[in-house]
Design an enzyme around this catalytic site. Sequence first.
Site, short mmCIF file in Angstrom:
data_model
loop_
_atom_site.label_atom_id
_atom_site.label_comp_id
_atom_site.label_asym_id
_atom_site.label_seq_id
_atom_site.Cartn_x
_atom_site.Cartn_y
_atom_site.Cartn_z
CG ASP A 125 -4.42 -1.53 -4.06
OD1 ASP A 125 -5.35 -1.76 -4.85
OD2 ASP A 125 -4.59 -1.00 -2.95
CG ASP A 137 -2.17 0.91 0.98
OD1 ASP A 137 -2.56 1.11 -0.19
OD2 ASP A 137 -2.71 1.43 1.97
CG ASP A 145 -11.98 1.40 2.25
OD1 ASP A 145 -11.79 0.19 2.06
OD2 ASP A 145 -12.92 2.02 1.74
#
Length: 340
Positions: free
Chosen positions: A163, A125, A307
């Site tokens: 991601d 991330d 999130d």
Amino acid sequence: MSPYHRKAGPRRSRGSAGGVTAIIAAVVLSSALVTPILDAQSTNPLRGKRLYVDPASPARKQADAWQRSRPADAAALRRIAEQPQAIWLGDWNSDIRREADAIVRRTEAAAAIPVLVAYNIPYRDCGSYSRGGSRGGDAYRRWIIDLARGLDSRASVVILEPDATAGVDCLPARLRDERFVLLQEAVDVLEKAGAAVYVDAGHAKWRSAADMAARLRKAGIGAATGFALNVSNYHSTGVNITYGNQLSRLVGSKHYVIDTSRNGRSNTAQNEWCNVRNQALGYRPTTNTGEPLVDAYLWVKRPGESDGTCNGGPRAGEWWADYAVELSKAAEVLGSLVPR
């Protein structure tokens, strides 16, 4: 965008990869005699499979707790609890081999298969809300090997590293190259351990199909079952199908899955992703999508898990009951749980 936050930031890899690479080679060789339970070359390897519903999910527990005090909200949460949802695995699991084995045992007992999310890539991330992951390439290789050993050639679906391909640009060139190698190796090891691996490919509004196709090729899409779209995001199923079909044509006609857990309203701005408000649950999980290239609609992001600390949410990955209720009640009004 992704669901787990850890305080520890990215760390540099230590040591040589040689010993771990040898272990990977041994795992791959020993697995070569095992026919994967889910065949990557079949039309839809998930068709007819029953997806696992967790009887002890946070939504189920909250619904039980609110049954008397907040019956309408409890009913809204039961709409979530009744659906199969992915199980995320990462650096919070102290023994990934044991955890994977326990999950598969539970799902087999329920005559179902699990949808797992491997979420432990180094520099995860890009240091944002869900930062963390393995401490380097060697640690990640060991983690993937242990995950594969826990699966032990039993049926499963693995969404590989949300991601990691679309968001790789935050890394310097050396670490970008390493990431793609790690993803290639993970695909190989997990597929040979019987998993149907779908490499995460971001969503329809992030990278062009040509750009993402190049990234997927570097990440080992050729050996994977397919790719995954819209994980933890809100873009419409239709938009993702259009994009997914374009992308599929560029990567050998690979199939794909779409996360529909929160895209029932599909009115988000392109770059809005963190606990977006005024949204709704999307299509219920199914392996019978009616779309030739879409193997499943899945709830990869578990509705109600935050999130991150944005838009009023708690830390990434924490249960947020009121947000879950909001998503479910909106879906009831819109009728967004079923295709139109």
